[in-house]
Design a protein around this motif. Structure first.
Motif, PDB file in Angstrom:
ATOM      1  N   THR A   1       6.840 -11.234  37.580  1.00 51.09           N
ATOM      2  CA  THR A   1       7.357 -11.995  38.723  1.00 51.09           C
ATOM      3  C   THR A   1       8.882 -11.964  38.726  1.00 51.09           C
TER       4      THR A   1
ATOM      5  N   VAL B   1      11.145 -10.197  41.683  1.00 56.17           N
ATOM      6  CA  VAL B   1      12.102 -10.985  42.479  1.00 56.17           C
ATOM      7  C   VAL B   1      13.518 -10.450  42.291  1.00 56.17           C
TER       8      VAL B   1
ATOM      9  N   SER C   1      15.711  -9.184  45.424  1.00 56.71           N
ATOM     10  CA  SER C   1      16.815 -10.004  45.941  1.00 56.71           C
ATOM     11  C   SER C   1      18.148  -9.784  45.217  1.00 56.71           C
TER      12      SER C   1
ATOM     13  N   VAL D   1      15.639 -15.581  40.812  1.00 58.66           N
ATOM     14  CA  VAL D   1      14.721 -15.234  39.726  1.00 58.66           C
ATOM     15  C   VAL D   1      14.342 -16.481  38.934  1.00 58.66           C
TER      16      VAL D   1
ATOM     17  N   THR E   1      12.135 -18.882  41.159  1.00 58.71           N
ATOM     18  CA  THR E   1      10.808 -18.316  41.392  1.00 58.71           C
ATOM     19  C   THR E   1       9.975 -18.304  40.109  1.00 58.71           C
TER      20      THR E   1
END
Length: 103
Positions: free
Chosen positions: A13, A17, A21, A27, A30
């Protein structure tokens, strides 16, 4: 096993991210949100197993109640099926709960 899967999910994940981005702040936020959701799902699954064990226990108690009919001389036709089946379900749910709680 659970900790490894948790680490893989959180790292994947975070990497996804970051590449999408290019923001460390996104990061962190999220990854924390993902971690919280995974913990909530784990807690909910444990509660579900506890609830299910309670339902199976009640079925076992009903089967024991039917067993008291032996004293009167009446035995339901499927008495052995009910008691054997409920005992198997209780044993299976105990083993499942133990395997989920141990890492």
């Amino acid at each position: 096993m659970f900790c490894r899967v948790l680490g893989v999910v959180l790292c994947s994940t975070a990497l996804t991210v970051y590449f999408a981005s290019h923001s460390i702040g996104a990061v962190v936020v999220t990854t924390m949100a993902c971690s919280l959701l995974l913990q909530l799902a784990y807690f909910a699954s444990v509660l579900f197993l506890i609830w299910r064990y309670g339902c199976v226990s009640r079925v076992g108690q009903r089967a024991e109640h039917f067993g008291s009919c032996k004293e009167v001389g009446y035995l339901p036709p499927d008495f052995d099926e009910v008691t054997n089946e409920s005992a198997d379900l209780i044993q299976r749910d105990k083993m499942l709960a133990i395997s989920l709680l141990l890492p």
